[in-house]
Design a protein around this motif. Structure first.
Motif, mmCIF file in Angstrom:
data_model
loop_
_atom_site.group_PDB
_atom_site.id
_atom_site.type_symbol
_atom_site.label_atom_id
_atom_site.label_comp_id
_atom_site.label_asym_id
_atom_site.label_seq_id
_atom_site.Cartn_x
_atom_site.Cartn_y
_atom_site.Cartn_z
ATOM 1 N N LYS A 1 -3.641 24.361 23.206
ATOM 2 C CA LYS A 1 -4.152 23.820 24.471
ATOM 3 C C LYS A 1 -3.031 23.311 25.378
ATOM 4 C CE LYS A 1 -8.657 22.591 22.538
ATOM 5 N NZ LYS A 1 -8.619 23.464 21.415
ATOM 6 N N LEU A 2 -1.963 24.087 25.455
ATOM 7 C CA LEU A 2 -0.832 23.769 26.322
ATOM 8 C C LEU A 2 -0.813 24.731 27.498
ATOM 9 C CD1 LEU A 2 1.881 23.292 23.565
ATOM 10 C CD2 LEU A 2 0.663 21.495 24.801
ATOM 11 N N GLU A 3 -0.120 24.334 28.534
ATOM 12 C CA GLU A 3 0.027 25.196 29.701
ATOM 13 C C GLU A 3 0.825 26.436 29.313
ATOM 14 O OE1 GLU A 3 2.139 25.042 34.072
ATOM 15 O OE2 GLU A 3 1.448 23.168 33.161
ATOM 16 N N ILE A 4 0.361 27.583 29.791
ATOM 17 C CA ILE A 4 1.048 28.842 29.511
ATOM 18 C C ILE A 4 2.321 28.878 30.347
ATOM 19 C CG2 ILE A 4 0.873 31.355 29.637
ATOM 20 C CD1 ILE A 4 -1.019 29.942 27.598
ATOM 21 N N SER A 5 3.430 29.153 29.688
ATOM 22 C CA SER A 5 4.702 29.167 30.411
ATOM 23 C C SER A 5 5.204 30.597 30.568
ATOM 24 C CB SER A 5 5.743 28.332 29.669
ATOM 25 O OG SER A 5 6.044 28.919 28.420
ATOM 26 N N GLU A 6 6.118 30.738 31.503
ATOM 27 C CA GLU A 6 6.808 32.012 31.655
ATOM 28 C C GLU A 6 7.728 32.161 30.448
ATOM 29 O OE1 GLU A 6 9.993 34.135 34.644
ATOM 30 O OE2 GLU A 6 8.931 32.359 35.323
ATOM 31 N N VAL A 7 7.829 33.368 29.914
ATOM 32 C CA VAL A 7 8.705 33.621 28.778
ATOM 33 C C VAL A 7 9.667 34.736 29.187
ATOM 34 C CG1 VAL A 7 8.839 34.295 26.353
ATOM 35 C CG2 VAL A 7 6.907 32.919 27.146
ATOM 36 N N PRO A 8 10.770 34.352 29.815
ATOM 37 C CA PRO A 8 11.731 35.366 30.250
ATOM 38 C C PRO A 8 12.627 35.819 29.099
ATOM 39 C CG PRO A 8 12.523 33.208 30.848
ATOM 40 C CD PRO A 8 11.169 33.012 30.219
ATOM 41 N N SER A 9 13.262 36.939 29.296
ATOM 42 C CA SER A 9 14.240 37.389 28.323
ATOM 43 C C SER A 9 15.443 36.458 28.362
ATOM 44 C CB SER A 9 14.688 38.811 28.649
ATOM 45 O OG SER A 9 15.749 39.186 27.794
ATOM 46 N N PRO A 10 15.928 36.033 27.208
ATOM 47 C CA PRO A 10 17.109 35.171 27.214
ATOM 48 C C PRO A 10 18.421 35.964 27.185
ATOM 49 C CG PRO A 10 16.161 35.224 25.033
ATOM 50 C CD PRO A 10 15.283 36.080 25.917
ATOM 51 N N THR A 11 18.408 37.177 27.737
ATOM 52 C CA THR A 11 19.597 38.025 27.684
ATOM 53 C C THR A 11 20.825 37.313 28.245
ATOM 54 O OG1 THR A 11 18.271 40.031 27.825
ATOM 55 C CG2 THR A 11 20.591 40.224 28.399
ATOM 56 N N PHE A 12 20.687 36.608 29.348
ATOM 57 C CA PHE A 12 21.860 35.966 29.939
ATOM 58 C C PHE A 12 22.091 34.568 29.393
ATOM 59 C CE2 PHE A 12 20.636 39.312 32.848
ATOM 60 C CZ PHE A 12 21.832 40.004 32.916
ATOM 61 N N ASN A 13 21.048 33.852 29.047
ATOM 62 C CA ASN A 13 21.195 32.513 28.467
ATOM 63 C C ASN A 13 21.430 32.574 26.965
ATOM 64 O OD1 ASN A 13 20.576 31.685 31.010
ATOM 65 N ND2 ASN A 13 18.568 30.881 30.511
ATOM 66 N N LEU A 14 21.061 33.660 26.340
ATOM 67 C CA LEU A 14 21.168 33.932 24.907
ATOM 68 C C LEU A 14 20.112 33.228 24.066
ATOM 69 C CD1 LEU A 14 25.055 33.839 24.418
ATOM 70 C CD2 LEU A 14 23.608 35.806 24.931
ATOM 71 N N ILE A 15 19.608 32.088 24.528
ATOM 72 C CA ILE A 15 18.583 31.383 23.759
ATOM 73 C C ILE A 15 17.658 30.605 24.703
ATOM 74 C CG2 ILE A 15 20.146 29.440 23.344
ATOM 75 C CD1 ILE A 15 18.620 28.891 20.746
ATOM 76 N N HIS A 16 16.373 30.644 24.388
ATOM 77 C CA HIS A 16 15.380 29.796 25.039
ATOM 78 C C HIS A 16 14.648 29.059 23.925
ATOM 79 C CE1 HIS A 16 15.496 31.168 29.217
ATOM 80 N NE2 HIS A 16 15.683 32.379 28.753
ATOM 81 N N GLU A 17 14.304 27.819 24.184
ATOM 82 C CA GLU A 17 13.596 27.022 23.182
ATOM 83 C C GLU A 17 12.266 26.570 23.759
ATOM 84 O OE1 GLU A 17 15.881 24.471 20.429
ATOM 85 O OE2 GLU A 17 14.653 22.851 21.264
ATOM 86 N N TYR A 18 11.224 26.654 22.934
ATOM 87 C CA TYR A 18 9.868 26.247 23.318
ATOM 88 C C TYR A 18 9.364 25.246 22.302
ATOM 89 C CZ TYR A 18 10.356 30.546 25.954
ATOM 90 O OH TYR A 18 10.824 31.530 26.800
#
Length: 160
Positions: free
Chosen positions: A61-78
């Motif tokens: 029951k959380l807000e749906i977030s954008e999930v971009p490719s982490p190609t340039f950042n190398l890592i995304h954390e949720y």
């Protein structure tokens, strides 16, 4: 119920099937799971991961977030309630020494790892699920081969 620890090949040519498979896998995760994503550029790895993460957000029951490719950042954390998901994209990594700065080799018991382009890791990482995305010979259809080292009911995918 038939349990398999080998693999399952699924036709994911229709994006709705990719979504349903991602949602089913999202419903069985545990904090210490590692998912390895193999496949060429544009075959659907990040799309799968987006549906996977969005399903966890919906379920909690959380807000749906954008999930971009982490190609340039190398890592995304949720952070999804008590679950932390680390989405790594190793496409631009050329030297294994660069992995140390990402924390990819940290103890995984407190989070879930989603790793695109895990080939650079060699045999250094144990996965819970390995997902291989591929095109057919004519590049018209896409397939997903999922294997696991845990007991998992692959028959659920036959219902899609």
């Amino acid at each position: 119920m038939h349990i398999a620890t080998k693999s399952s090949k699924i036709d994911i040519s229709k994006e709705i099937v990719t979504k349903k498979v991602a949602e089913q896998l999202a419903n069985v995760i545990k904090k210490d799971y590692t998912f390895l994503f193999y496949g060429n550029l544009g075959v659907g790895k990040t799309t799968f991961i987006r549906y996977f993460i969005n399903q966890l957000q919906k379920k909690n029951k959380l807000e749906i977030s954008e999930v971009p490719s982490p190609t340039f950042n190398l890592i995304h954390e949720y952070k999804i309630n008590s679950i932390i998901i680390r989405h790594f994209d190793l496409y631009r990594i050329k030297d294994k020494k660069d992995l140390d700065n990402l924390g990819i080799n940290e103890d995984v018991k407190d989070y879930v790892r989603l790793i695109e382009w895990p080939e650079i890791l060699g045999q250094n990482v144990e996965s819970t699920f390995s997902l291989k995305f591929e095109y057919d010979e004519k590049l018209e259809n896409r397939y997903l081969i999922i294997s696991s080292n845990i007991d998992f009911d692959f028959n659920e995918f036959e219902k899609i």
